[in-house]
Write a protein that holds these residues in place. Sequence first.
Motif, PDB file in Angstrom:
ATOM      1  N   VAL A 204       0.841  -1.191   0.000  1.00 57.42           N
ATOM      2  CA  VAL A 204       0.000   0.000   0.000  1.00 57.42           C
ATOM      3  C   VAL A 204       0.878   1.244   0.000  1.00 57.42           C
ATOM      4  CG1 VAL A 204      -1.732   1.290   1.319  1.00 57.42           C
ATOM      5  CG2 VAL A 204      -1.831  -1.216   1.224  1.00 57.42           C
ATOM      6  N   ALA A 205       2.006   1.155   0.683  1.00 56.40           N
ATOM      7  CA  ALA A 205       2.919   2.283   0.788  1.00 56.40           C
ATOM      8  C   ALA A 205       4.290   1.787   1.198  1.00 56.40           C
ATOM      9  CB  ALA A 205       2.413   3.301   1.812  1.00 56.40           C
ATOM     10  N   VAL A 206       5.316   2.518   0.793  1.00 52.34           N
ATOM     11  CA  VAL A 206       6.693   2.279   1.253  1.00 52.34           C
ATOM     12  C   VAL A 206       7.298   3.637   1.568  1.00 52.34           C
ATOM     13  CG1 VAL A 206       8.936   1.270   0.744  1.00 52.34           C
ATOM     14  CG2 VAL A 206       6.872   0.261  -0.273  1.00 52.34           C
ATOM     15  N   TRP A 207       7.859   3.769   2.769  1.00 50.52           N
ATOM     16  CA  TRP A 207       8.416   5.038   3.223  1.00 50.52           C
ATOM     17  C   TRP A 207       9.840   4.858   3.715  1.00 50.52           C
ATOM     18  CZ3 TRP A 207       3.888   4.453   6.960  1.00 50.52           C
ATOM     19  CH2 TRP A 207       2.670   4.721   6.304  1.00 50.52           C
ATOM     20  N   ALA A 208      10.631   5.891   3.570  1.00 53.67           N
ATOM     21  CA  ALA A 208      11.956   5.950   4.187  1.00 53.67           C
ATOM     22  C   ALA A 208      11.915   6.916   5.363  1.00 53.67           C
ATOM     23  CB  ALA A 208      12.997   6.409   3.170  1.00 53.67           C
ATOM     24  N   HIS A 209      12.647   6.571   6.414  1.00 54.52           N
ATOM     25  CA  HIS A 209      12.813   7.483   7.545  1.00 54.52           C
ATOM     26  C   HIS A 209      14.299   7.494   7.904  1.00 54.52           C
ATOM     27  CE1 HIS A 209      12.989   4.192  10.667  1.00 54.52           C
ATOM     28  NE2 HIS A 209      12.326   3.545   9.729  1.00 54.52           N
ATOM     29  N   GLY A 210      14.649   8.050   9.045  1.00 57.98           N
ATOM     30  CA  GLY A 210      16.052   8.096   9.435  1.00 57.98           C
ATOM     31  C   GLY A 210      16.879   8.978   8.521  1.00 57.98           C
ATOM     32  N   SER A 211      18.154   8.613   8.360  1.00 61.49           N
ATOM     33  CA  SER A 211      19.098   9.444   7.601  1.00 61.49           C
ATOM     34  C   SER A 211      18.687   9.606   6.149  1.00 61.49           C
ATOM     35  CB  SER A 211      20.496   8.834   7.674  1.00 61.49           C
ATOM     36  OG  SER A 211      20.969   8.793   8.996  1.00 61.49           O
ATOM     37  N   LEU A 212      18.130   8.558   5.562  1.00 65.40           N
ATOM     38  CA  LEU A 212      17.757   8.611   4.152  1.00 65.40           C
ATOM     39  C   LEU A 212      16.693   9.669   3.897  1.00 65.40           C
ATOM     40  CD1 LEU A 212      18.268   7.289   1.380  1.00 65.40           C
ATOM     41  CD2 LEU A 212      16.420   5.680   1.903  1.00 65.40           C
ATOM     42  N   ALA A 213      15.795   9.870   4.854  1.00 66.66           N
ATOM     43  CA  ALA A 213      14.746  10.877   4.698  1.00 66.66           C
ATOM     44  C   ALA A 213      15.152  12.221   5.265  1.00 66.66           C
ATOM     45  CB  ALA A 213      13.463  10.404   5.390  1.00 66.66           C
ATOM     46  N   GLY A 214      16.036  12.216   6.283  1.00 65.08           N
ATOM     47  CA  GLY A 214      16.335  13.436   7.008  1.00 65.08           C
ATOM     48  C   GLY A 214      17.497  14.250   6.498  1.00 65.08           C
ATOM     49  N   GLY A 215      18.155  13.784   5.418  1.00 67.38           N
ATOM     50  CA  GLY A 215      19.201  14.588   4.809  1.00 67.38           C
ATOM     51  C   GLY A 215      20.600  14.335   5.322  1.00 67.38           C
ATOM     52  N   ASP A 216      20.802  13.282   6.133  1.00 72.74           N
ATOM     53  CA  ASP A 216      22.140  12.992   6.675  1.00 72.74           C
ATOM     54  C   ASP A 216      22.662  11.651   6.164  1.00 72.74           C
ATOM     55  OD1 ASP A 216      24.377  13.595   8.278  1.00 72.74           O
ATOM     56  OD2 ASP A 216      23.607  12.394   9.937  1.00 72.74           O
ATOM     57  N   TYR A 217      22.125  11.185   5.060  1.00 70.37           N
ATOM     58  CA  TYR A 217      22.474   9.865   4.537  1.00 70.37           C
ATOM     59  C   TYR A 217      23.869   9.861   3.922  1.00 70.37           C
ATOM     60  CZ  TYR A 217      22.386   5.646   1.683  1.00 70.37           C
ATOM     61  OH  TYR A 217      22.693   4.439   1.105  1.00 70.37           O
ATOM     62  N   GLN A 218      24.653   8.820   4.250  1.00 72.83           N
ATOM     63  CA  GLN A 218      25.978   8.627   3.676  1.00 72.83           C
ATOM     64  C   GLN A 218      26.064   7.222   3.112  1.00 72.83           C
ATOM     65  OE1 GLN A 218      29.368  10.405   6.074  1.00 72.83           O
ATOM     66  NE2 GLN A 218      27.793  10.197   7.641  1.00 72.83           N
ATOM     67  N   GLU A 219      26.169   7.127   1.819  1.00 71.72           N
ATOM     68  CA  GLU A 219      26.150   5.823   1.153  1.00 71.72           C
ATOM     69  C   GLU A 219      27.274   4.929   1.665  1.00 71.72           C
ATOM     70  OE1 GLU A 219      24.748   5.014  -3.114  1.00 71.72           O
ATOM     71  OE2 GLU A 219      26.933   5.133  -3.294  1.00 71.72           O
ATOM     72  N   GLY A 220      26.891   3.718   2.007  1.00 69.27           N
ATOM     73  CA  GLY A 220      27.847   2.742   2.495  1.00 69.27           C
ATOM     74  C   GLY A 220      28.072   2.782   3.990  1.00 69.27           C
ATOM     75  N   ARG A 221      27.586   3.833   4.662  1.00 68.20           N
ATOM     76  CA  ARG A 221      27.732   3.957   6.113  1.00 68.20           C
ATOM     77  C   ARG A 221      26.376   3.996   6.819  1.00 68.20           C
ATOM     78  NH1 ARG A 221      32.573   5.541   8.226  1.00 68.20           N
ATOM     79  NH2 ARG A 221      31.510   6.546   9.978  1.00 68.20           N
ATOM     80  N   SER A 222      25.433   4.730   6.238  1.00 64.00           N
ATOM     81  CA  SER A 222      24.121   4.882   6.869  1.00 64.00           C
ATOM     82  C   SER A 222      23.217   3.699   6.547  1.00 64.00           C
ATOM     83  CB  SER A 222      23.441   6.169   6.385  1.00 64.00           C
ATOM     84  OG  SER A 222      24.206   7.303   6.685  1.00 64.00           O
ATOM     85  N   ASP A 223      22.349   3.374   7.502  1.00 66.03           N
ATOM     86  CA  ASP A 223      21.323   2.370   7.245  1.00 66.03           C
ATOM     87  C   ASP A 223      20.263   2.936   6.304  1.00 66.03           C
ATOM     88  OD1 ASP A 223      22.508   0.512   8.953  1.00 66.03           O
ATOM     89  OD2 ASP A 223      21.367   1.209  10.692  1.00 66.03           O
ATOM     90  N   LEU A 224      19.632   2.037   5.569  1.00 62.87           N
ATOM     91  CA  LEU A 224      18.469   2.378   4.747  1.00 62.87           C
ATOM     92  C   LEU A 224      17.240   1.948   5.549  1.00 62.87           C
ATOM     93  CD1 LEU A 224      19.898   0.991   1.407  1.00 62.87           C
ATOM     94  CD2 LEU A 224      19.427   3.381   1.863  1.00 62.87           C
ATOM     95  N   ASP A 225      16.634   2.885   6.261  1.00 62.11           N
ATOM     96  CA  ASP A 225      15.532   2.578   7.170  1.00 62.11           C
ATOM     97  C   ASP A 225      14.208   2.758   6.448  1.00 62.11           C
ATOM     98  OD1 ASP A 225      17.120   2.067   9.511  1.00 62.11           O
ATOM     99  OD2 ASP A 225      17.492   4.223   9.620  1.00 62.11           O
ATOM    100  N   LEU A 226      13.475   1.649   6.270  1.00 64.42           N
ATOM    101  CA  LEU A 226      12.245   1.662   5.485  1.00 64.42           C
ATOM    102  C   LEU A 226      11.075   1.106   6.289  1.00 64.42           C
ATOM    103  CD1 LEU A 226      13.637   0.186   2.129  1.00 64.42           C
ATOM    104  CD2 LEU A 226      13.590   2.580   2.853  1.00 64.42           C
TER     105      LEU A 226
END
Length: 245
Positions: A19-41
Amino acid sequence: MTDALLDRFLGELRALAPVAVWAHGSLAGGDYQEGRSDLDLIAVLEGPIGPGTAWRVGKLHARLRADPLAPLLHCTYLSDTTTADPERRHLTWAHSQLFRRTVTPVTRRELHAFGRVLYGKAPGELLPAVPDRQLTDFVVRDQRDFWRPTVDKARLWTQDVWVDLGLVTFARATMTLRDGSLVSKREALDLLPGLGAPEEVVADIARRRYRQKGGPVADGWRERRAGLTRDYLGGAIDRLVASYS
Protein backbone atom coordinates in the motif's frame (compact mmCIF):
# COMPACT_ATOMS: atom_id res chain seq x y z
CA MET A 1 24.07 2.42 -5.83
CA THR A 2 21.43 3.38 -3.26
CA ASP A 3 18.80 4.26 -5.85
CA ALA A 4 19.49 1.04 -7.75
CA LEU A 5 18.99 -1.05 -4.61
CA LEU A 6 15.78 0.79 -3.71
CA ASP A 7 14.44 0.29 -7.23
CA ARG A 8 15.18 -3.42 -7.05
CA PHE A 9 13.63 -3.70 -3.59
CA LEU A 10 10.44 -1.97 -4.76
CA GLY A 11 10.32 -4.26 -7.78
CA GLU A 12 10.60 -7.36 -5.61
CA LEU A 13 8.01 -5.98 -3.20
CA ARG A 14 5.31 -5.62 -5.83
CA ALA A 15 4.43 -9.31 -5.43
CA LEU A 16 3.32 -8.53 -1.86
CA ALA A 17 0.92 -5.77 -2.99
CA PRO A 18 2.29 -2.86 -0.93
CA VAL A 19 0.00 0.00 0.00
CA ALA A 20 2.92 2.28 0.79
CA VAL A 21 6.69 2.28 1.25
CA TRP A 22 8.42 5.04 3.22
CA ALA A 23 11.96 5.95 4.19
CA HIS A 24 12.81 7.48 7.54
CA GLY A 25 16.05 8.10 9.44
CA SER A 26 19.10 9.44 7.60
CA LEU A 27 17.76 8.61 4.15
CA ALA A 28 14.75 10.88 4.70
CA GLY A 29 16.34 13.44 7.01
CA GLY A 30 19.20 14.59 4.81
CA ASP A 31 22.14 12.99 6.67
CA TYR A 32 22.47 9.86 4.54
CA GLN A 33 25.98 8.63 3.68
CA GLU A 34 26.15 5.82 1.15
CA GLY A 35 27.85 2.74 2.50
CA ARG A 36 27.73 3.96 6.11
CA SER A 37 24.12 4.88 6.87
CA ASP A 38 21.32 2.37 7.25
CA LEU A 39 18.47 2.38 4.75
CA ASP A 40 15.53 2.58 7.17
CA LEU A 41 12.24 1.66 5.49
CA ILE A 42 8.62 0.98 6.39
CA ALA A 43 6.37 -1.06 4.09
CA VAL A 44 2.61 -1.20 4.57
CA LEU A 45 0.99 -4.30 3.03
CA GLU A 46 -2.63 -5.20 2.42
CA GLY A 47 -4.30 -7.52 4.88
CA PRO A 48 -2.82 -9.62 7.70
CA ILE A 49 0.86 -10.54 7.79
CA GLY A 50 1.03 -14.22 8.60
CA PRO A 51 3.70 -16.95 8.40
CA GLY A 52 3.37 -17.14 4.62
CA THR A 53 4.10 -13.44 4.24
CA ALA A 54 7.06 -13.73 6.61
CA TRP A 55 8.52 -16.53 4.46
CA ARG A 56 8.10 -14.43 1.31
CA VAL A 57 9.71 -11.41 2.97
CA GLY A 58 12.70 -13.53 3.96
CA LYS A 59 13.05 -14.82 0.40
CA LEU A 60 12.76 -11.27 -0.95
CA HIS A 61 15.67 -10.04 1.15
CA ALA A 62 17.71 -13.13 0.35
CA ARG A 63 17.44 -12.26 -3.35
CA LEU A 64 18.92 -8.82 -2.61
CA ARG A 65 21.91 -10.00 -0.61
CA ALA A 66 24.43 -9.84 -3.47
CA ASP A 67 24.11 -6.04 -3.45
CA PRO A 68 26.88 -4.53 -1.27
CA LEU A 69 24.38 -2.17 0.38
CA ALA A 70 21.80 -4.89 1.12
CA PRO A 71 23.04 -5.53 4.71
CA LEU A 72 22.20 -1.90 5.49
CA LEU A 73 18.62 -2.14 4.19
CA HIS A 74 16.23 -2.55 7.12
CA CYS A 75 12.48 -2.74 6.62
CA THR A 76 9.55 -3.09 9.01
CA TYR A 77 6.34 -4.51 7.55
CA LEU A 78 2.95 -3.26 8.74
CA SER A 79 -0.46 -4.26 7.50
CA ASP A 80 -3.00 -1.62 6.58
CA THR A 81 -5.04 -2.69 9.65
CA THR A 82 -2.21 -2.52 12.23
CA THR A 83 -0.66 0.90 11.67
CA ALA A 84 -2.31 2.66 14.61
CA ASP A 85 -0.88 0.78 17.62
CA PRO A 86 2.59 2.08 18.64
CA GLU A 87 3.03 -0.86 21.04
CA ARG A 88 2.45 -3.56 18.42
CA ARG A 89 5.50 -5.49 17.22
CA HIS A 90 5.77 -5.83 13.47
CA LEU A 91 7.66 -8.18 11.21
CA THR A 92 11.08 -6.64 10.53
CA TRP A 93 14.09 -7.51 8.40
CA ALA A 94 17.30 -6.03 9.83
CA HIS A 95 20.84 -7.22 10.47
CA SER A 96 20.26 -10.08 8.02
CA GLN A 97 17.44 -11.67 10.01
CA LEU A 98 13.71 -11.56 10.64
CA PHE A 99 12.30 -10.54 14.01
CA ARG A 100 9.54 -8.29 15.38
CA ARG A 101 9.78 -4.75 16.75
CA THR A 102 7.61 -1.70 17.26
CA VAL A 103 7.46 1.41 15.10
CA THR A 104 8.33 3.86 17.86
CA PRO A 105 6.73 7.26 18.45
CA VAL A 106 10.02 8.87 17.32
CA THR A 107 9.91 7.01 14.02
CA ARG A 108 6.23 7.82 13.59
CA ARG A 109 6.87 11.52 14.25
CA GLU A 110 9.78 11.43 11.76
CA LEU A 111 7.52 9.92 9.14
CA HIS A 112 4.95 12.67 9.60
CA ALA A 113 7.59 15.42 9.66
CA PHE A 114 9.89 14.42 6.81
CA GLY A 115 9.20 10.83 5.75
CA ARG A 116 10.16 10.13 2.15
CA VAL A 117 7.44 8.42 0.14
CA LEU A 118 8.97 5.76 -2.10
CA TYR A 119 5.65 4.27 -3.17
CA GLY A 120 1.93 4.69 -2.58
CA LYS A 121 0.19 6.64 0.14
CA ALA A 122 1.81 9.25 2.37
CA PRO A 123 2.33 8.55 6.10
CA GLY A 124 -0.38 11.04 7.06
CA GLU A 125 -2.96 8.93 5.22
CA LEU A 126 -2.24 5.77 7.23
CA LEU A 127 -0.50 6.66 10.50
CA PRO A 128 -2.27 8.54 13.29
CA ALA A 129 -0.51 11.70 14.48
CA VAL A 130 1.78 11.27 17.49
CA PRO A 131 0.63 13.29 20.55
CA ASP A 132 3.41 15.33 22.17
CA ARG A 133 3.00 13.52 25.50
CA GLN A 134 3.34 10.12 23.84
CA LEU A 135 6.55 11.27 22.17
CA THR A 136 8.11 12.73 25.31
CA ASP A 137 7.11 9.74 27.46
CA PHE A 138 8.80 7.41 24.99
CA VAL A 139 12.00 9.49 24.83
CA VAL A 140 12.28 9.66 28.62
CA ARG A 141 11.61 5.94 28.95
CA ASP A 142 14.22 5.10 26.30
CA GLN A 143 16.89 7.18 28.05
CA ARG A 144 15.95 5.89 31.51
CA ASP A 145 15.25 2.22 30.86
CA PHE A 146 17.60 1.42 27.98
CA TRP A 147 20.47 3.88 27.74
CA ARG A 148 21.08 4.53 31.47
CA PRO A 149 21.54 0.82 32.34
CA THR A 150 23.63 0.39 29.20
CA VAL A 151 26.09 3.06 30.42
CA ASP A 152 26.97 0.71 33.29
CA LYS A 153 28.02 -2.09 30.88
CA ALA A 154 31.64 -1.04 30.56
CA ARG A 155 32.60 -3.74 28.04
CA LEU A 156 30.38 -2.17 25.37
CA TRP A 157 31.88 1.30 25.36
CA THR A 158 35.21 0.53 23.70
CA GLN A 159 33.16 -0.08 20.53
CA ASP A 160 32.59 2.82 18.13
CA VAL A 161 28.91 2.04 17.62
CA TRP A 162 27.98 2.44 21.31
CA VAL A 163 29.92 5.68 21.73
CA ASP A 164 28.41 7.14 18.57
CA LEU A 165 24.82 6.07 19.18
CA GLY A 166 24.87 6.78 22.90
CA LEU A 167 26.00 10.38 22.54
CA VAL A 168 24.02 11.21 19.41
CA THR A 169 20.83 9.67 20.78
CA PHE A 170 21.23 11.65 24.01
CA ALA A 171 21.57 14.93 22.10
CA ARG A 172 18.58 14.14 19.92
CA ALA A 173 16.53 13.17 22.99
CA THR A 174 17.47 16.42 24.69
CA MET A 175 16.25 18.53 21.78
CA THR A 176 13.02 16.56 21.44
CA LEU A 177 12.26 17.02 25.12
CA ARG A 178 13.16 20.72 25.08
CA ASP A 179 11.04 21.82 22.16
CA GLY A 180 9.70 18.80 20.28
CA SER A 181 12.27 19.10 17.49
CA LEU A 182 13.76 16.16 15.60
CA VAL A 183 17.38 16.84 14.70
CA SER A 184 19.64 14.86 12.39
CA LYS A 185 22.70 12.95 13.60
CA ARG A 186 24.90 15.67 12.12
CA GLU A 187 22.98 18.37 13.98
CA ALA A 188 23.09 16.33 17.18
CA LEU A 189 26.85 15.99 16.91
CA ASP A 190 27.21 19.76 16.55
CA LEU A 191 25.06 20.26 19.66
CA LEU A 192 26.98 17.89 21.92
CA PRO A 193 29.80 20.25 23.03
CA GLY A 194 27.19 22.78 24.15
CA LEU A 195 25.54 20.03 26.20
CA GLY A 196 28.80 19.40 28.04
CA ALA A 197 29.96 16.30 26.17
CA PRO A 198 33.74 15.69 26.09
CA GLU A 199 34.95 17.58 23.02
CA GLU A 200 37.70 15.12 22.12
CA VAL A 201 35.14 12.32 21.96
CA VAL A 202 32.85 14.43 19.78
CA ALA A 203 35.81 15.20 17.50
CA ASP A 204 36.58 11.48 17.30
CA ILE A 205 33.02 10.71 16.16
CA ALA A 206 33.14 13.49 13.55
CA ARG A 207 36.50 12.26 12.28
CA ARG A 208 35.22 8.73 11.76
CA ARG A 209 31.68 9.43 10.63
CA TYR A 210 32.39 12.42 8.42
CA ARG A 211 36.01 11.66 7.53
CA GLN A 212 37.27 14.82 9.13
CA LYS A 213 40.99 15.16 9.77
CA GLY A 214 42.62 15.03 13.15
CA GLY A 215 41.40 13.47 16.35
CA PRO A 216 43.19 11.26 18.89
CA VAL A 217 44.41 7.88 17.67
CA ALA A 218 47.02 7.06 20.35
CA ASP A 219 47.31 3.68 22.03
CA GLY A 220 44.79 3.33 24.80
CA TRP A 221 42.43 5.89 23.26
CA ARG A 222 39.48 3.49 23.00
CA GLU A 223 39.65 2.71 26.71
CA ARG A 224 40.06 6.37 27.64
CA ARG A 225 37.24 7.35 25.28
CA ALA A 226 34.99 4.75 26.91
CA GLY A 227 35.66 6.23 30.33
CA LEU A 228 35.04 9.80 29.18
CA THR A 229 31.79 8.82 27.46
CA ARG A 230 30.42 6.81 30.36
CA ASP A 231 31.39 9.45 32.93
CA TYR A 232 29.52 12.07 30.93
CA LEU A 233 26.46 10.10 29.85
CA GLY A 234 25.59 8.63 33.24
CA GLY A 235 25.07 11.99 34.91
CA ALA A 236 23.69 13.68 31.80
CA ILE A 237 20.96 11.06 31.37
CA ASP A 238 20.09 11.21 35.08
CA ARG A 239 19.65 14.98 34.90
CA LEU A 240 17.63 14.82 31.70
CA VAL A 241 15.27 12.18 33.05
CA ALA A 242 14.82 14.03 36.33
CA SER A 243 13.92 17.22 34.46
CA TYR A 244 11.23 15.63 32.27
CA SER A 245 9.82 12.70 34.26
